[in-house]
Design a protein around this motif. Structure first.
Motif, PDB file in Angstrom:
ATOM      1  N   ASP B 443       0.852  -1.188   0.000  1.00 21.90           N
ATOM      2  CA  ASP B 443       0.000   0.000   0.000  1.00 21.90           C
ATOM      3  C   ASP B 443       0.889   1.241   0.000  1.00 21.90           C
ATOM      4  O   ASP B 443       1.824   1.348   0.807  1.00 21.90           O
ATOM      5  N   ALA B 445       0.523   4.310   1.020  1.00 18.81           N
ATOM      6  CA  ALA B 445       0.589   5.081   2.273  1.00 18.81           C
ATOM      7  C   ALA B 445       1.431   4.335   3.306  1.00 18.81           C
ATOM      8  O   ALA B 445       2.211   4.944   4.053  1.00 18.81           O
ATOM      9  N   LYS B 446       1.302   3.012   3.330  1.00 19.07           N
ATOM     10  CA  LYS B 446       2.113   2.238   4.268  1.00 19.07           C
ATOM     11  C   LYS B 446       3.589   2.313   3.885  1.00 19.07           C
ATOM     12  O   LYS B 446       4.460   2.478   4.753  1.00 19.07           O
ATOM     13  N   ALA B 449       4.981   5.543   4.979  1.00 18.12           N
ATOM     14  CA  ALA B 449       5.193   5.557   6.432  1.00 18.12           C
ATOM     15  C   ALA B 449       6.427   4.735   6.799  1.00 18.12           C
ATOM     16  O   ALA B 449       7.217   5.131   7.668  1.00 18.12           O
ATOM     17  N   MET B 450       6.617   3.601   6.120  1.00 18.32           N
ATOM     18  CA  MET B 450       7.798   2.778   6.398  1.00 18.32           C
ATOM     19  C   MET B 450       9.082   3.543   6.089  1.00 18.32           C
ATOM     20  O   MET B 450      10.035   3.523   6.865  1.00 18.32           O
TER      21      MET B 450
END
Lengths: 473, 473
Positions: B443, B445-446, B449-450
């Protein structure tokens, strides 16, 4: 750079982009800290209808550098949902996002929106002959988003784990307004960092949870409930070990209760019938949830007999009906209400390594006695090492007579728990109430990592400013 | 800025600060990717004796901007432990940190160093009449640090969860060389972000795990094992539902096995006795771990009878002794070895929502047939939705005859799993082998963030560079 306030001009700008009645002025309840420690300063409340609206609201806050506070059922006990000082934030409440989007009984999964009330999720699971295992006193009003954001605990953690353990996937709005579509129904998924676990328990400071893929459990075939009188907390732990050796994971709850709690019930809620003339000093409320083939009464009787011959239990009451089991649980569940009516000087939600609990109880009482005269109601989820160690005035005194000692009491209890390897917030979280405690007791390397993560995901600090970590704005 | 290599000058500088023999040249095994996809480029290996030495090593790497690769048992299947291109990193191996520091049977907790071998932890738990529930084929050589860093799965996830679920606390060296002292023995501790869960599964890219507080479990009172023949994977899922309705969490393992696996065993490991003339097309290996009061044979027979009358099971073998149970398990545990001897064209560690598994199997076979002729060994942890869906050449052909199709096959299987809401790495992780897959299927967005978290905690990118996320150096 400080944040900008969610003032009337901001609210007007936001409202213009949404259907009517998306923004409202906050009501008193949105600004009330449950223990009256402070009054919230948020003037405006947004009520998104779906994830896209929630994402747009977060994006608008991000663009305007306005803080926001996610608001669920409002039942949090550490003020995570009640803003405090600094520029007024926008509350974003999930009241309109209450759908159970899908239920997969054959997979033991439910997809639920953040605003769904816990009791409704439990009912939906039960209708599908499944169990949603999270259970706690405020389940009639607590909402899923808040329960996950605070990694809520409750009475079934011993068997099923805390809120984080009940979640397979999440959907959330990240601080820049992007949506993380992570609603996977997978038991195993090792594709990158555990963002799910990070947002759960972050108390809204890293993102706004909008929906979750929740684990359901098979319902136990039968249940059995008993109140077992034990000589001491130490022996209650031996009883737990015996019960686990016999029954493994089939013990759903193991709650330690002290006479003070029953005295408070008799004093403040006399309409609640108690099953004895005089309450025991210590007892355990045990709940079994058994597979087919095990007779609930026989299982409890066997445990009772062996525990009595081993000197672990002095007496006991085995519930003979569902109604009696409900009455036993009502005793436990009314402890918090009775406590509120008495009015604690200082309440503590601590956890300890199981083996340290007896020592903690033996040390804390005498240490507190040096500060004054108290009634102590020490009860909690013994199987999880989680004690609600609450300190009350003696009859004739009120909490207001002890304002000066409150901080000393809290410090004494937290220092002692910390020294023994315990936690100063077992299940309630940090919120705004315990920000100082986290700074004081937290591991420095972990705190530095937390600040770095917060800064990386929410560089302007708009997400629930002042909760968990000190506000930087 | 690129990293500096761990060259001889760096190694000499480091060795000078430690007892003799702390640094060595790597052996061939440290540079071997298990499937021979590439050869590692690390020339130096450090063997710290304790956490302080590990922390100093990390600090020296940080100061010199030298990459480091945490090295456990070397059993990882995605190359997370085998460096690849770029400046040579320093391997930091945990071979000398193997202590079980403490065992608390009454708390169901063990404090274990990162280099402890899984089988040794299992034995220590057993000696204390407890169970450490992580169990997988490489348990004789896999080490705790690697198992946690990859959030390992295995055969007992259905009942006890994956590695992350077995951990109460961690001790770890963060990328700047500071030590996080997080070895709490607490079941509940809501004091800040879940750094524990974040480091677990980060595959050494966010920190070096040096020790863990592991959860132990009560040992089941008795066990029972059976091989149950089922008409199809779909019906195997119905059998699982029936078993859970009867027995709740007392099912320890539920493994789906296909005839191809047994054919491979007969072909490559004929000394392993098989309990039939001709293997069934599909069968399930089920293991019960029961509380006192439930007879293991009777429980399995009851399940068998009801399953037969419901048309879920056509035949079955219930183990009549511990030895027979071990023989049934040996069949399952030798599947990977037989697979290696046959030589797969492409292996896949996928997971799917449980309800999508039959559909996946029905679609994948015909789709692959359009690319050529294959033998498919589809087996795995059905209760977790985790399939090892491995594609082999037909007799007379070898994997080397199909080099050109490998990528197509992998893409087909991963695309299909992804479309159905599945994962392209259920339990093995990303390592270096699946970095591209994570970028493709993750994903957005994930992933963002990662990257932000990685940048925040390890700004120079020294921790396991090139694993999980593309190297930035």
């Amino acid at each position: 750079m400080t944040l900008n306030p969610a003032d009337d001009a901001f609210a007007e700008m936001v409202q213009a982009r949404f259907p009517a009645d998306t923004l409202r002025r906050t009501e008193a309840r949105h600004r009330e800290e449950p223990r009256g420690r402070w009054t919230g300063n948020a003037g405006w409340l947004a009520l998104p209808r779906n994830t896209d609206e929630a994402a747009e609201l977060v994006a608008l806050c991000a663009k305007a550098r306005v803080g926001l506070v996610p608001y669920g059922g409002g039942t949090g006990l550490v003020g995570g949902q009640v803003s405090q000082d600094g520029p007024a934030p926008l509350l974003i409440a999930t009241d309109r996002m209450t759908k159970i989007r899908a239920l997969y009984p054959e997979e033991n999964v439910a997809i639920v929106e953040a605003g769904a009330i816990l009791a409704d999720v439990q009912s939906a699971a039960q209708e599908a002959d499944r169990l949603f295992a999270l259970s706690l006193a405020s389940e009639g009003s607590a909402r899923v988003g808040g329960l996950l954001s605070t990694n809520a605990g409750g009475v079934n953690v011993l068997r099923y784990g805390n809120a984080r353990d009940q979640v397979l996937g999440l959907e959330a709005v990240l601080p820049d307004g992007t949506i993380w579509h992570g609603l996977k129904r997978l038991r195993k998924d090792n594709t990158g960092y555990d963002l799910r676990g990070l947002l759960i328990g972050a108390e809204g400071t890293l993102g706004l949870i909008t929906a979750a893929a929740l684990k359901l459990q098979p319902r136990p075939h039968s249940n059995a409930t008993a109140l077992l009188m034990v000589p001491s907390p130490k022996i209650a732990l031996s009883l737990l070990a015996l019960a686990r050796a016999q029954l493994g994971e089939n013990i759903s709850a193991f709650e330690l209760l002290h006479r003070t709690g029953f005295d408070f019930l008799a004093e403040t809620l006399p309409e609640i019938r108690q099953p004895w003339q005089s309450p025991p000093e210590w007892c355990v409320l045990i709940e079994l949830g058994l597979p087919r083939g095990l007779d609930p009464q026989a299982s409890l009787e066997l445990l009772f007999e062996e525990a009595v011959s081993a000197g672990l239990v002095t007496d006991g009451l085995i519930a003979q009906s569902h109604q009696q089991a409900a009455e036993f649980w009502a005793l436990r569940e009314n402890f918090p209400q009775a406590n509120r009516k008495i009015g604690s000087v200082s309440s503590h939600d601590i956890s300890l390594p199981l083996g340290c609990i007896p020592d903690f109880i033996e040390k804390a009482g005498p240490a507190l006695a040096r500060l004054g005269e108290w009634r102590i109601n020490c009860f909690g989820h013994l199987g999880d090492g989680n004690l609600h160690y609450n300190v009350f005035p003696v009859p004739g005194k009120s909490r207001d007579d002890h304002v000066t000692e409150r901080e000393q009491i809290k410090t004494l209890v937290h220092d002692l728990a910390h020294e023994m390897g315990g936690s100063v917030s077992a299940e309630h979280g940090i919120g705004r109430l315990k920000v100082g405690d986290l700074q004081k007791y937290g591991d420095p390397a972990k705190l530095a990592a937390m600040r770095a993560i917060k800064q990386a995901l929410d560089p302007d600090g708009i997400m629930n400013p002042g909760a968990v970590l000190p506000a930087t704005g």
